[in-house]
Design a protein around this motif. Structure first.
Motif, PDB file in Angstrom:
ATOM      1  N   ASN A 117      35.286  50.003  31.021  1.00  0.00           N
ATOM      2  CA  ASN A 117      35.515  51.266  30.361  1.00  0.00           C
ATOM      3  C   ASN A 117      36.821  51.207  29.556  1.00  0.00           C
ATOM      4  O   ASN A 117      37.786  50.594  29.957  1.00  0.00           O
ATOM      5  CB  ASN A 117      35.612  52.329  31.452  1.00  0.00           C
ATOM      6  N   ARG A 118      36.778  51.874  28.442  1.00  0.00           N
ATOM      7  CA  ARG A 118      37.907  51.902  27.534  1.00  0.00           C
ATOM      8  C   ARG A 118      39.230  52.200  28.253  1.00  0.00           C
ATOM      9  O   ARG A 118      40.240  51.540  28.004  1.00  0.00           O
ATOM     10  CB  ARG A 118      37.639  53.020  26.525  1.00  0.00           C
ATOM     11  N   GLN A 119      39.191  53.188  29.134  1.00  0.00           N
ATOM     12  CA  GLN A 119      40.451  53.606  29.755  1.00  0.00           C
ATOM     13  C   GLN A 119      40.836  52.749  30.965  1.00  0.00           C
ATOM     14  O   GLN A 119      41.863  52.992  31.579  1.00  0.00           O
ATOM     15  CB  GLN A 119      40.363  55.069  30.213  1.00  0.00           C
ATOM     16  N   GLU A 120      39.953  51.826  31.312  1.00  0.00           N
ATOM     17  CA  GLU A 120      40.240  51.033  32.506  1.00  0.00           C
ATOM     18  C   GLU A 120      41.506  50.234  32.259  1.00  0.00           C
ATOM     19  O   GLU A 120      41.643  49.540  31.264  1.00  0.00           O
ATOM     20  CB  GLU A 120      39.072  50.082  32.776  1.00  0.00           C
ATOM     21  N   GLU A 121      42.424  50.331  33.172  1.00  0.00           N
ATOM     22  CA  GLU A 121      43.681  49.633  32.959  1.00  0.00           C
ATOM     23  C   GLU A 121      43.494  48.138  33.144  1.00  0.00           C
ATOM     24  O   GLU A 121      42.850  47.712  34.100  1.00  0.00           O
ATOM     25  CB  GLU A 121      44.708  50.126  33.976  1.00  0.00           C
ATOM     26  N   ARG A 122      44.123  47.419  32.291  1.00  0.00           N
ATOM     27  CA  ARG A 122      44.079  45.963  32.366  1.00  0.00           C
ATOM     28  C   ARG A 122      44.600  45.485  33.735  1.00  0.00           C
ATOM     29  O   ARG A 122      44.062  44.563  34.347  1.00  0.00           O
ATOM     30  CB  ARG A 122      44.949  45.403  31.236  1.00  0.00           C
ATOM     31  N   ALA A 123      45.635  46.174  34.220  1.00  0.00           N
ATOM     32  CA  ALA A 123      46.249  45.752  35.486  1.00  0.00           C
ATOM     33  C   ALA A 123      45.249  45.803  36.643  1.00  0.00           C
ATOM     34  O   ALA A 123      45.320  45.002  37.574  1.00  0.00           O
ATOM     35  CB  ALA A 123      47.448  46.641  35.798  1.00  0.00           C
ATOM     36  N   ILE A 124      44.325  46.719  36.562  1.00  0.00           N
ATOM     37  CA  ILE A 124      43.333  46.826  37.647  1.00  0.00           C
ATOM     38  C   ILE A 124      42.369  45.639  37.602  1.00  0.00           C
ATOM     39  O   ILE A 124      41.959  45.111  38.638  1.00  0.00           O
ATOM     40  CB  ILE A 124      42.595  48.177  37.558  1.00  0.00           C
ATOM     41  N   LEU A 125      42.069  45.209  36.403  1.00  0.00           N
ATOM     42  CA  LEU A 125      41.211  44.020  36.282  1.00  0.00           C
ATOM     43  C   LEU A 125      41.964  42.790  36.783  1.00  0.00           C
ATOM     44  O   LEU A 125      41.381  41.908  37.429  1.00  0.00           O
ATOM     45  CB  LEU A 125      40.765  43.842  34.835  1.00  0.00           C
ATOM     46  N   GLU A 126      43.252  42.762  36.529  1.00  0.00           N
ATOM     47  CA  GLU A 126      44.063  41.644  37.028  1.00  0.00           C
ATOM     48  C   GLU A 126      44.102  41.661  38.560  1.00  0.00           C
ATOM     49  O   GLU A 126      44.021  40.621  39.211  1.00  0.00           O
ATOM     50  CB  GLU A 126      45.485  41.727  36.465  1.00  0.00           C
ATOM     51  N   LEU A 127      44.207  42.858  39.098  1.00  0.00           N
ATOM     52  CA  LEU A 127      44.161  43.006  40.564  1.00  0.00           C
ATOM     53  C   LEU A 127      42.857  42.415  41.109  1.00  0.00           C
ATOM     54  O   LEU A 127      42.853  41.663  42.086  1.00  0.00           O
ATOM     55  CB  LEU A 127      44.261  44.499  40.922  1.00  0.00           C
ATOM     56  N   GLN A 128      41.762  42.730  40.456  1.00  0.00           N
ATOM     57  CA  GLN A 128      40.467  42.231  40.928  1.00  0.00           C
ATOM     58  C   GLN A 128      40.399  40.707  40.852  1.00  0.00           C
ATOM     59  O   GLN A 128      39.917  40.050  41.771  1.00  0.00           O
ATOM     60  CB  GLN A 128      39.343  42.845  40.102  1.00  0.00           C
ATOM     61  N   ASN A 129      40.886  40.176  39.749  1.00  0.00           N
ATOM     62  CA  ASN A 129      40.851  38.716  39.588  1.00  0.00           C
ATOM     63  C   ASN A 129      41.709  38.036  40.652  1.00  0.00           C
ATOM     64  O   ASN A 129      41.311  37.030  41.250  1.00  0.00           O
ATOM     65  CB  ASN A 129      41.333  38.326  38.195  1.00  0.00           C
ATOM     66  N   GLU A 130      42.863  38.625  40.896  1.00  0.00           N
ATOM     67  CA  GLU A 130      43.782  38.064  41.892  1.00  0.00           C
ATOM     68  C   GLU A 130      43.154  38.155  43.293  1.00  0.00           C
ATOM     69  O   GLU A 130      43.222  37.220  44.093  1.00  0.00           O
ATOM     70  CB  GLU A 130      45.112  38.848  41.824  1.00  0.00           C
ATOM     71  N   ALA A 131      42.540  39.295  43.541  1.00  0.00           N
ATOM     72  CA  ALA A 131      41.900  39.490  44.847  1.00  0.00           C
ATOM     73  C   ALA A 131      40.760  38.487  45.045  1.00  0.00           C
ATOM     74  O   ALA A 131      40.580  37.945  46.138  1.00  0.00           O
ATOM     75  CB  ALA A 131      41.380  40.919  44.961  1.00  0.00           C
ATOM     76  N   LEU A 132      40.023  38.238  43.987  1.00  0.00           N
ATOM     77  CA  LEU A 132      38.921  37.273  44.097  1.00  0.00           C
ATOM     78  C   LEU A 132      39.446  35.890  44.475  1.00  0.00           C
ATOM     79  O   LEU A 132      38.846  35.196  45.292  1.00  0.00           O
ATOM     80  CB  LEU A 132      38.155  37.187  42.773  1.00  0.00           C
ATOM     81  N   ARG A 133      40.575  35.549  43.885  1.00  0.00           N
ATOM     82  CA  ARG A 133      41.174  34.251  44.232  1.00  0.00           C
ATOM     83  C   ARG A 133      41.550  34.225  45.714  1.00  0.00           C
ATOM     84  O   ARG A 133      41.280  33.277  46.427  1.00  0.00           O
ATOM     85  CB  ARG A 133      42.417  33.996  43.372  1.00  0.00           C
ATOM     86  N   ARG A 134      42.170  35.299  46.168  1.00  0.00           N
ATOM     87  CA  ARG A 134      42.561  35.418  47.583  1.00  0.00           C
ATOM     88  C   ARG A 134      41.355  35.287  48.513  1.00  0.00           C
ATOM     89  O   ARG A 134      41.376  34.590  49.516  1.00  0.00           O
ATOM     90  CB  ARG A 134      43.149  36.810  47.850  1.00  0.00           C
ATOM     91  N   LEU A 135      40.343  36.039  48.157  1.00  0.00           N
ATOM     92  CA  LEU A 135      39.161  36.086  49.024  1.00  0.00           C
ATOM     93  C   LEU A 135      38.431  34.749  49.030  1.00  0.00           C
ATOM     94  O   LEU A 135      37.916  34.317  50.065  1.00  0.00           O
ATOM     95  CB  LEU A 135      38.226  37.215  48.570  1.00  0.00           C
ATOM     96  N   THR A 136      38.415  34.091  47.883  1.00  0.00           N
ATOM     97  CA  THR A 136      37.757  32.785  47.809  1.00  0.00           C
ATOM     98  C   THR A 136      38.461  31.801  48.745  1.00  0.00           C
ATOM     99  O   THR A 136      37.821  30.992  49.421  1.00  0.00           O
ATOM    100  CB  THR A 136      37.778  32.263  46.356  1.00  0.00           C
ATOM    101  N   ALA A 137      39.788  31.935  48.805  1.00  0.00           N
ATOM    102  CA  ALA A 137      40.560  31.007  49.642  1.00  0.00           C
ATOM    103  C   ALA A 137      40.669  31.499  51.085  1.00  0.00           C
ATOM    104  O   ALA A 137      41.169  30.796  51.957  1.00  0.00           O
ATOM    105  CB  ALA A 137      41.960  30.847  49.053  1.00  0.00           C
ATOM    106  N   GLY A 138      40.186  32.717  51.321  1.00  0.00           N
ATOM    107  CA  GLY A 138      40.544  33.402  52.572  1.00  0.00           C
ATOM    108  C   GLY A 138      39.674  33.141  53.786  1.00  0.00           C
ATOM    109  O   GLY A 138      39.845  33.782  54.819  1.00  0.00           O
ATOM    110  N   GLY A 139      38.728  32.227  53.713  1.00  0.00           N
ATOM    111  CA  GLY A 139      37.912  31.920  54.887  1.00  0.00           C
ATOM    112  C   GLY A 139      37.062  33.084  55.352  1.00  0.00           C
ATOM    113  O   GLY A 139      36.911  33.331  56.547  1.00  0.00           O
ATOM    114  N   THR A 140      36.507  33.816  54.394  1.00  0.00           N
ATOM    115  CA  THR A 140      35.688  34.975  54.782  1.00  0.00           C
ATOM    116  C   THR A 140      34.272  34.567  55.165  1.00  0.00           C
ATOM    117  O   THR A 140      33.539  35.371  55.731  1.00  0.00           O
ATOM    118  CB  THR A 140      35.584  35.979  53.610  1.00  0.00           C
TER     119      THR A 140
END
Ligand SMILES: Cc1ncc(COP(=O)(O)O)c(C=O)c1O
Length: 749
Positions: free
Chosen positions: A52-75
């Motif tokens: 969405n137009r108003q979606e903050e870029r920082a929130i997408l960065e949060l998601q990308n960072e979280a994905l990296r964490r979760l991928t490494a996180g032994g879930t």
């Protein structure tokens, strides 16, 4: 409301080619906010997310960072990988929107996989527990936000409660009020996925019957830093959707989560409230969004299932779900059956192959510790419904004031005696209050002996009248049963007047009376242990006349059958057009509080008043009388006798139709809410189907319906539910019987 950019599939495919250099086919995916497309490349699949137009870029960065964490996180779960664009960016920009390309996580939506096995539910809890473990020390500035689905800030959803259909608003308000009472100060906080809904949870759906488990949880768009417990609460809300036993399903998820990422006591205590609040948020949001964008199909589906769940939860008794969640997280309990055996006298069996651990009762349902609900079709003690508030209040209120014996004057006693006497026909005007059905019959025996001067008794075969020595002697069910010592000389047994089995009954009591002379004739007004037998028309009239003619007295044991169960009458003996000399009462009289009573004539009472006092320490105490009065009030004010008549008649009709489809059913009989289904192996020979009856009862328990068997051949299914049993309940009972009878050993016609 924010508007999403509108891209067509062609636009999406073009975008993928331009930005990522992949030639792919695009298909739209449902989404609340963004536009998502599933892309098929030659060999790989992706999800293209156009934010969405108003979606903050920082929130997408949060998601990308979280994905990296979760991928490494032994879930143990599969996570999408972020694909960089041609310029090496994780977040591309096109047409004024932010664009991301993620690898596709394969799996079937949890919502589309049924049934949800305990293994599947556990894997969901385990996965979430591991996610929260992996994210426990993760932080990101963009996560410090709130949004419309933040359970911690549900007040934004409650603003739309006014838009809910008026008829249903009352279901949601208590959920909102409970949420408002939550003390958030004791909860841990962390970044959570925050949206483990049934379309975001992916399952490796194998072939039918294959045990599936959660493989991935997608869509990190709702990530935020909040109370960690919200993670599980949100997942529970969706795990409960569409379940016959939503609390059991939730408990499975909670147990597995807790094993991975232990919850604190205050988090556990809030779990149910928060998960129910999430459902309430869901319908509030839907009410708002439907007003904004009518026809959103995604909304309609989730809204309907959320309402269904809210409705189901609204019927559950207060506190039970909290207790089940608490127990689920408390770890394995001591084996109750073993502990019970250690000290309880061994002369007592448990019901069902797998005994039930019931921790709550409410109206016509019992609720077990694992989160399962059972329709109680057999408990004739909880007459006006389990834990009836009026009865409970009467009991607690009087217990807080005074509880003593009947050697003091008290209004409760006088009022109760008068009210009970008013239910009986003259000349039954004298009442003794005791504490159980056995005490009532024991006293009836003494009254009869005092009046007739004889200790002889005529009883019906298979009858049970109580647990004292004297009553075991007049209960063929006991003295001819396992461990019994056979019939005593003073007892004469007459056959069960069973019309289905064409037993000759005319003249049987008369013959016995002629043989015994003055005797007490004990007879239930419809036979319980005898196999839910409705006495033939004229049976009691003929019997009573013969007994009286021989100088004896007739005792109607109404312990099972009294207090409106007959439907057409308050007392079952009234259906036979007779008036007994003595009536005994128990079970339903106190709705579970130990009360018994004996009613008789002034004449018989006078014979008994020979100078020896009849004192009963607990009988007639002010608490028991308050309870007894509340039961009578509930029967009257809630029209329960009439309900027994109407519902019983309906159920009898339905059961007779069932019998037309299942030849195992030899006979269906009943009066009011006192019914029996007799199972046979052969309708011609009427060979009793005892093992099949036991199998049926056990199967029905698995289907959430409680029944039991009785009768001389143990082949009669007993139906004698609390009188609040409704037409809907009758429908549930019959459809579950149909389900249970659908598979061998039960043949079809
Ligand atoms: C017909 C009948 N009479 C008497 C009793 C004895 O009542 P209680 O168990 O309250 O002593 C029972 C109990 O099952 C019963 O079914």
């Amino acid at each position: 409301m924010r508007t999403a950019p509108r891209y067509t599939c062609d636009d999406a495919a073009r975008l993928a080619a331009e930005v990522y250099g992949i030639a792919a086919r695009a298909e739209p995916l449902p989404s609340e906010r963004d536009q998502n497309f599933r892309l098929w490349d030659a060999g790989a699949q992706f999800i293209l997310k156009i934010s969405n137009r108003q979606e903050e870029r920082a929130i997408l960065e949060l998601q990308n960072e979280a994905l990296r964490r979760l991928t490494a996180g032994g879930t143990g779960l599969e996570w999408a990988r972020v694909v960089r664009d041609r310029r090496g960016r994780e977040i591309a920009e096109a047409g004024g929107h932010f664009v991301r390309l993620l690898t596709w996580v394969e799996g079937e939506c949890f919502a589309n996989v049924r049934p949800h096995s305990p293994e599947l539910l556990s894997s969901l809890g385990r996965g979430l527990g591991r996610i929260d473990t992996a994210l426990a020390d993760f932080d990101h500035p963009a996560a410090h936000r709130t949004h419309a689905w933040d359970l911690r800030h549900a007040e934004t959803a409650w603003e739309h409660a006014g838009r809910l259909p008026e008829a249903r608003r009352g279901l949601v308000e208590p959920l909102i009020e409970a949420w408002q009472r939550v003390d958030w100060s004791g909860f841990r906080t962390s970044i959570i996925h925050g949206d483990a809904n049934d379309y975001n949870v992916l399952v490796n759906a194998g072939p039918r019957g294959h045990s599936s488990h959660v493989v991935g949880i997608v869509d990190l768009g709702d990530m935020l830093r909040t109370a960690t417990v919200c993670e599980l609460a949100i997942a529970l809300a969706y795990a409960m959707l569409g379940e016959r036993d939503p609390i059991a399903a939730g408990a499975c998820v909670a147990r597995a989560y807790h094993a991975e990422y232990p919850l604190t006591d205050s988090e556990i205590a809030a779990l149910y409230t928060l998960s129910a609040a999430r459902l309430a948020m869901s319908v509030c949001h839907a009410a708002w969004q439907t007003a904004e964008a009518p026809g959103n199909e995604y909304l309609n589906i989730s809204n309907a299932s959320a309402w269904a769940a809210i409705e189901a939860l609204s019927k559950l008794p207060a506190g039970w779900a909290d207790e089940v969640f608490r127990r689920a997280c408390a770890g394995p309990m001591r084996d109750l059956a073993d502990a019970r055996r250690a000290h309880l006298g061994p002369s007592l069996s448990l019901s069902y192959r797998e005994p039930l651990h019931i921790i709550r009762g409410w109206r016509q349902h019992l609720y077990d510790a694992s989160g399962r609900a059972y329709l109680d079709c057999v408990n004739n003690v909880a007459h006006v419904g389990h834990c009836h508030p009026r009865v409970v209040a009467a009991e607690a209120g009087q217990a807080a004031l005074l509880n003593t014996n009947t050697r003091y004057l008290h209004e409760n006693l006088n009022e109760y005696l008068a009210r009970l006497a008013a239910t009986l026909p003259p000349p039954l005007s004298v009442i003794y209050l005791v504490c159980s059905g056995s005490e009532a019959n024991e006293l009836a025996l003494r009254l009869a002996r005092a009046h007739t001067g004889s200790d002889r008794v005529i009883v019906v075969d298979i009858a049970y009248h109580g647990n004292t020595s004297a009553l075991v002697d007049i209960s063929p069910y006991k003295f001819n049963g396992p461990g019994g010592r056979g019939k005593s000389a003073h007892v004469t047994v007459v056959p069960v007047a069973d019309e289905y089995r064409s037993v000759r009954w005319r003249g049987t009591v008369a013959e016995a009376a002629a043989h015994t002379g003055a005797a007490a004739f004990f007879c239930e007004s419809a036979l319980g242990c005898g196999g839910q037998v409705i006495l033939p028309r004229g049976y009691l009239r003929e019997a009573y006349e013969a007994v009286r003619a021989a100088g004896g007295v007739s005792i109607a044991d109404e312990v099972q059958t009294g207090f409106g169960r007959a439907g057409t009458n308050f007392w079952m003996f009234e259906t036979q057009g007779v008036v007994p000399d003595i009536v005994t009462m128990g079970k339903p009289i106190g709705n579970g509080h130990p009360i018994g009573a004996v009613a008789t004539t002034a004449e018989i009472a006078a014979s008994f008043a020979n100078g020896m006092e009849y004192f009963n320490t607990f009988g007639g105490n002010p608490v028991s009388c308050a309870v007894g009065l509340a039961v009578l009030d509930a029967i009257r004010d809630e029209g329960l006798q009439e309900n027994a008549r109407a519902t019983g008649e309906y159920l009898l009709g339905e059961l007779r139709q069932l019998a037309e489809r299942h030849r195992t059913i030899g006979d269906v009989r009943g009066q009011g809410l006192f019914l029996g289904i007799e199972l046979v192996r052969d309708r011609g020979t009427k060979e009793p189907a005892a093992e099949e009856a036991s199998e049926l009862v056990n199967r029905m328990k698995e289907l959430g319906v409680l029944l039991s068997t009785d009768g001389p051949f143990h082949n009669v299914i007993k139906i004698k539910p609390p009188l609040v049993f409704s037409r809907d309940d009758a429908g549930v009972l019959v459809s579950r019987l149909e389900e249970a009878l659908a598979v061998p050993p039960f043949p079809h016609l």
